[in-house]
Motif scaffolding. Structure first.
Motif, PDB file in Angstrom:
ATOM      1  N   GLY A  40       0.820  -1.248   0.036  1.00 48.42           N
ATOM      2  CA  GLY A  40      -0.037  -0.069  -0.023  1.00 48.42           C
ATOM      3  C   GLY A  40       0.862   1.233  -0.084  1.00 48.42           C
ATOM      4  O   GLY A  40       1.871   1.093  -0.410  1.00 48.42           O
ATOM      5  N   TYR A  41       0.298   2.390   0.557  1.00 49.68           N
ATOM      6  CA  TYR A  41       0.917   3.519   0.684  1.00 49.68           C
ATOM      7  C   TYR A  41       1.678   3.612   1.983  1.00 49.68           C
ATOM      8  O   TYR A  41       0.624   3.490   2.804  1.00 49.68           O
ATOM      9  CB  TYR A  41       0.273   4.732   0.135  1.00 49.68           C
ATOM     10  N   ALA A  42       2.737   4.478   2.224  1.00 51.87           N
ATOM     11  CA  ALA A  42       3.312   4.357   3.634  1.00 51.87           C
ATOM     12  C   ALA A  42       2.633   5.845   4.301  1.00 51.87           C
ATOM     13  O   ALA A  42       3.195   6.866   3.986  1.00 51.87           O
ATOM     14  CB  ALA A  42       4.685   4.499   3.548  1.00 51.87           C
ATOM     15  N   ALA A  43       1.952   5.598   5.513  1.00 49.72           N
ATOM     16  CA  ALA A  43       1.616   6.821   6.177  1.00 49.72           C
ATOM     17  C   ALA A  43       2.461   7.504   6.960  1.00 49.72           C
ATOM     18  O   ALA A  43       2.787   8.841   7.074  1.00 49.72           O
ATOM     19  CB  ALA A  43       0.373   6.444   7.014  1.00 49.72           C
ATOM     20  N   THR A  44       3.633   6.612   7.240  1.00 50.89           N
ATOM     21  CA  THR A  44       4.695   7.057   7.971  1.00 50.89           C
ATOM     22  C   THR A  44       5.736   8.027   7.348  1.00 50.89           C
ATOM     23  O   THR A  44       6.323   8.952   7.810  1.00 50.89           O
ATOM     24  CB  THR A  44       5.564   5.840   8.447  1.00 50.89           C
ATOM     25  N   ASP A  45       5.428   7.809   5.948  1.00 46.51           N
ATOM     26  CA  ASP A  45       6.204   9.022   5.085  1.00 46.51           C
ATOM     27  C   ASP A  45       5.533  10.196   5.042  1.00 46.51           C
ATOM     28  O   ASP A  45       6.125  10.948   4.413  1.00 46.51           O
ATOM     29  CB  ASP A  45       6.564   8.167   3.743  1.00 46.51           C
ATOM     30  N   LEU A  46       4.557  10.543   5.623  1.00 50.20           N
ATOM     31  CA  LEU A  46       4.235  11.635   5.900  1.00 50.20           C
ATOM     32  C   LEU A  46       5.392  12.901   6.426  1.00 50.20           C
ATOM     33  O   LEU A  46       5.480  14.010   6.000  1.00 50.20           O
ATOM     34  CB  LEU A  46       2.956  12.061   6.826  1.00 50.20           C
ATOM     35  N   LEU A  47       5.991  12.336   7.200  1.00 53.68           N
ATOM     36  CA  LEU A  47       7.101  12.797   7.747  1.00 53.68           C
ATOM     37  C   LEU A  47       8.358  13.168   6.501  1.00 53.68           C
ATOM     38  O   LEU A  47       9.425  14.212   6.934  1.00 53.68           O
ATOM     39  CB  LEU A  47       7.791  11.940   8.956  1.00 53.68           C
ATOM     40  N   SER A  48       8.346  12.340   5.576  1.00 56.80           N
ATOM     41  CA  SER A  48       9.361  12.692   4.636  1.00 56.80           C
ATOM     42  C   SER A  48       9.002  13.714   3.629  1.00 56.80           C
ATOM     43  O   SER A  48       9.745  14.273   2.875  1.00 56.80           O
ATOM     44  CB  SER A  48       9.493  11.421   3.718  1.00 56.80           C
ATOM     45  N   LEU A  49       7.698  14.104   3.696  1.00 59.49           N
ATOM     46  CA  LEU A  49       7.357  15.337   2.907  1.00 59.49           C
ATOM     47  C   LEU A  49       7.719  16.739   3.106  1.00 59.49           C
ATOM     48  O   LEU A  49       7.863  17.617   2.368  1.00 59.49           O
ATOM     49  CB  LEU A  49       5.939  15.241   3.042  1.00 59.49           C
ATOM     50  N   SER A  50       8.513  17.012   4.338  1.00 56.64           N
ATOM     51  CA  SER A  50       9.029  18.051   5.097  1.00 56.64           C
ATOM     52  C   SER A  50      10.321  17.814   5.938  1.00 56.64           C
ATOM     53  O   SER A  50      10.080  16.724   6.726  1.00 56.64           O
ATOM     54  CB  SER A  50       8.153  19.147   5.357  1.00 56.64           C
ATOM     55  N   SER A  51      11.149  18.703   5.979  1.00 56.68           N
ATOM     56  CA  SER A  51      12.246  18.533   7.055  1.00 56.68           C
ATOM     57  C   SER A  51      11.677  19.179   8.503  1.00 56.68           C
ATOM     58  O   SER A  51      12.418  19.011   9.357  1.00 56.68           O
ATOM     59  CB  SER A  51      13.451  19.500   6.443  1.00 56.68           C
ATOM     60  N   LYS A  52      10.564  19.910   8.330  1.00 53.57           N
ATOM     61  CA  LYS A  52      10.067  20.646   9.490  1.00 53.57           C
ATOM     62  C   LYS A  52       9.130  19.676  10.357  1.00 53.57           C
ATOM     63  O   LYS A  52       7.913  19.691   9.952  1.00 53.57           O
ATOM     64  CB  LYS A  52       9.446  21.916   8.936  1.00 53.57           C
ATOM     65  N   VAL A  53       9.663  18.882  11.049  1.00 46.19           N
ATOM     66  CA  VAL A  53       8.878  17.719  11.753  1.00 46.19           C
ATOM     67  C   VAL A  53       8.867  18.101  13.109  1.00 46.19           C
ATOM     68  O   VAL A  53       9.686  18.402  13.851  1.00 46.19           O
ATOM     69  CB  VAL A  53       9.317  16.411  11.387  1.00 46.19           C
ATOM     70  N   ALA A  54       7.750  17.785  13.678  1.00 42.11           N
ATOM     71  CA  ALA A  54       7.317  18.097  15.312  1.00 42.11           C
ATOM     72  C   ALA A  54       7.027  16.870  15.794  1.00 42.11           C
ATOM     73  O   ALA A  54       6.026  16.033  15.320  1.00 42.11           O
ATOM     74  CB  ALA A  54       6.544  19.159  15.700  1.00 42.11           C
ATOM     75  N   LEU A  55       7.638  16.362  16.783  1.00 43.42           N
ATOM     76  CA  LEU A  55       7.329  15.084  17.495  1.00 43.42           C
ATOM     77  C   LEU A  55       6.756  15.577  18.804  1.00 43.42           C
ATOM     78  O   LEU A  55       7.310  16.003  19.722  1.00 43.42           O
ATOM     79  CB  LEU A  55       8.683  14.167  17.868  1.00 43.42           C
ATOM     80  N   CYS A  56       5.431  15.318  19.003  1.00 42.02           N
ATOM     81  CA  CYS A  56       4.642  15.493  20.147  1.00 42.02           C
ATOM     82  C   CYS A  56       4.690  14.068  20.983  1.00 42.02           C
ATOM     83  O   CYS A  56       4.161  13.080  20.460  1.00 42.02           O
ATOM     84  CB  CYS A  56       3.193  15.749  20.198  1.00 42.02           C
ATOM     85  N   LEU A  57       5.150  14.251  22.330  1.00 41.50           N
ATOM     86  CA  LEU A  57       5.378  12.993  23.129  1.00 41.50           C
ATOM     87  C   LEU A  57       4.263  12.875  24.146  1.00 41.50           C
ATOM     88  O   LEU A  57       3.834  14.025  24.609  1.00 41.50           O
ATOM     89  CB  LEU A  57       6.847  12.960  23.529  1.00 41.50           C
ATOM     90  N   THR A  58       3.955  11.579  24.286  1.00 43.60           N
ATOM     91  CA  THR A  58       2.894  11.157  25.277  1.00 43.60           C
ATOM     92  C   THR A  58       2.948  10.044  25.800  1.00 43.60           C
ATOM     93  O   THR A  58       4.047   9.324  25.575  1.00 43.60           O
ATOM     94  CB  THR A  58       1.349  11.448  24.795  1.00 43.60           C
ATOM     95  N   SER A  59       2.347   9.454  26.926  1.00 44.71           N
ATOM     96  CA  SER A  59       2.307   8.333  27.508  1.00 44.71           C
ATOM     97  C   SER A  59       1.382   7.516  27.203  1.00 44.71           C
ATOM     98  O   SER A  59       0.254   7.785  26.656  1.00 44.71           O
ATOM     99  CB  SER A  59       2.220   8.325  29.225  1.00 44.71           C
TER     100      SER A  59
END
Length: 420
Positions: A370-389
């Motif tokens: 299929g298509y890789a949803a995780t590669d949404l991150l590859s569409l830009s170098s400006k990536v934010a990681l919001c961390l949670t538990s």
């Protein structure tokens, strides 16, 4: 080979490129050829096999390989200290609801649910109390979104992505959603595509359940997002174009089978003030090799650092060892994202292969493509990681999750007055 240039399935092509189960063989060669030519044209098979090959290549490139790239702990974006309505302005909500829910269905059957009660089953709409249809994960999400829209004083676009045409979710979700389509929510449904579930050697599989059927699967992970680029009744150029025309510059993508703390939703959406893509990561207190989740990590490359998600079957040893004093091991992917709408309008997600899944008992498990949803991150170098538990949201995968989901729903209901 000559069969590659055939306009229709020939006996030689069927023999070369198809695996026909014992039950399917009983239909005979003529019926099999007729089914294939009418329902799975050979050009479709060849095009999908080419994508399947690309998916395998992409998976190999994503792994550590013999010379894995240097890694570092990704930078963590600041989480909001309070719920922000402003984060939802000019933001479309995407609720992914196309999963078949086989694990949940099995757990319900094991718990004594009668098979006839599951005739119209989807896991996003299954009532947590076993009775009230509105008390489903999808229902609670829509209740929260309606409150947000009411407080904003604007109609909120909510796109619900379903399975492929003809699937149970495509049949059952529109009537379920109809009562929620009101002055506060503009609910739009879209069916995702499907692909052939090919064998480990790339052969098309014919089943008989009880009629002839090719083994297929919904576009994996990123299929719901790529479906937004297809022609739609709202816009012949696709829903991404429709959203941009409506001024929806941001998208917040959540799982319809999850109940998330509202603060997390607003933090993820608010991260787009400084980033083009945001992902919700979950803290790990330990990181065994059996962990099934995708890992969020920063790769150090010549062009600079970039944040990626490494799937479980592509991991390499260094990922298990990297720790941060404050945040522990590398976080895992929750499957929830926010992204600038224009990013997806201008780019396609790459082909992806998931870990091996069963097609039929007589064949070795094979990855779905299929298509890789995780590669949404590859569409830009400006990536934010919001961390949670892990306890800040709950996901409905089996009946064992129900208590956590009911607690999450109870907390959500208690929070609703704070929105107004």
């Amino acid at each position: 080979m000559s069969v590659l240039n055939a306009a229709a399935w020939t006996p030689a092509a069927i023999d070369e490129y198809c695996y026909i189960t014992e039950a399917a063989r009983k239909f005979g060669a003529a019926a099999i050829a007729d089914y294939l030519n009418k329902n799975v044209p050979i050009n479709r098979y060849l095009a999908e096999r080419e994508k399947w090959q690309k998916a395998h290549l992409n998976a190999a490139l994503a792994g550590g390989g013999s010379r894995p790239k240097p890694i570092s702990f990704p930078e963590i974006a600041e989480s909001g200290s309070s719920f922000s309505l402003d984060a939802f302005k000019n933001t479309a909500i995407i609720l992914t609801a196309g999963g078949e829910g086989e694990r949940l269905k099995k757990s319900l059957l094991d718990a004594g649910t009668a098979p006839e009660e599951l005739k119209d089953f989807t896991k996003a709409t299954w009532p947590l109390d076993g009775k009230t249809k509105a008390a489903s994960t999808l229902g609670y999400n829509l209740l929260l979104l309606r409150a947000i829209a009411r407080a904003l004083g604007q109609k909120l676009p909510v796109i619900v992505t379903m399975g492929s045409e003809g699937s149970d979710t495509a049949r059952l979700l529109p009537p379920y959603l109809a009562p929620y389509n009101d002055e506060y929510l503009d609910i739009i449904t879209v069916s995702q595509g499907e692909r052939l579930h090919l064998t480990t050697t790339g052969r098309l599989v014919l089943l008989a359940e009880p009629d002839l059927r090719a083994a297929v699967n919904p576009d994996e992970t990123g299929g719901p997002f790529m479906a937004l680029k297809n022609p739609h009744e709202r816009d012949k150029e696709g829903l991404i174009h429709y959203l941009l025309e409506k001024g929806m510059t941001n998208c917040l993508a959540l799982q319809a089978i999850a109940i998330v703390k509202p603060l997390l939703m607003s933090s993820l959406a608010a991260a787009l003030k400084t980033a083009d893509v945001a992902v919700l990561g979950v803290k790990r207190d330990s990181f065994p090799e059996s962990d099934p989740f995708g890992t969020i990590v920063s790769l150090r490359e010549e062009a600079g650092e970039r944040t990626v998600i490494v799937e479980a079957h592509n991991r390499w040893p260094a990922l298990y060892e990297l720790k941060d004093k404050e945040h522990g091991f590398l976080p895992y992917n929750s499957g929830m994202y926010a992204f600038k709408t224009a990013l997806l309008a201008g780019a396609a997600l790459p082909d992806f292969i998931c870990p091996p899944k069963i097609i039929t008992a007589e064949l070795p498990p094979a990855g779905k493509s299929g298509y890789a949803a995780t590669d949404l991150l590859s569409l830009s170098s400006k990536v934010a990681l919001c961390l949670t538990s892990a306890d800040s949201f709950a996901v409905f995968k089996s009946l064992a999750d129900r208590e956590n989901l009911i607690n999450a729903a109870t907390n959500l209901l208690a929070f609703l007055p704070h929105i107004y």
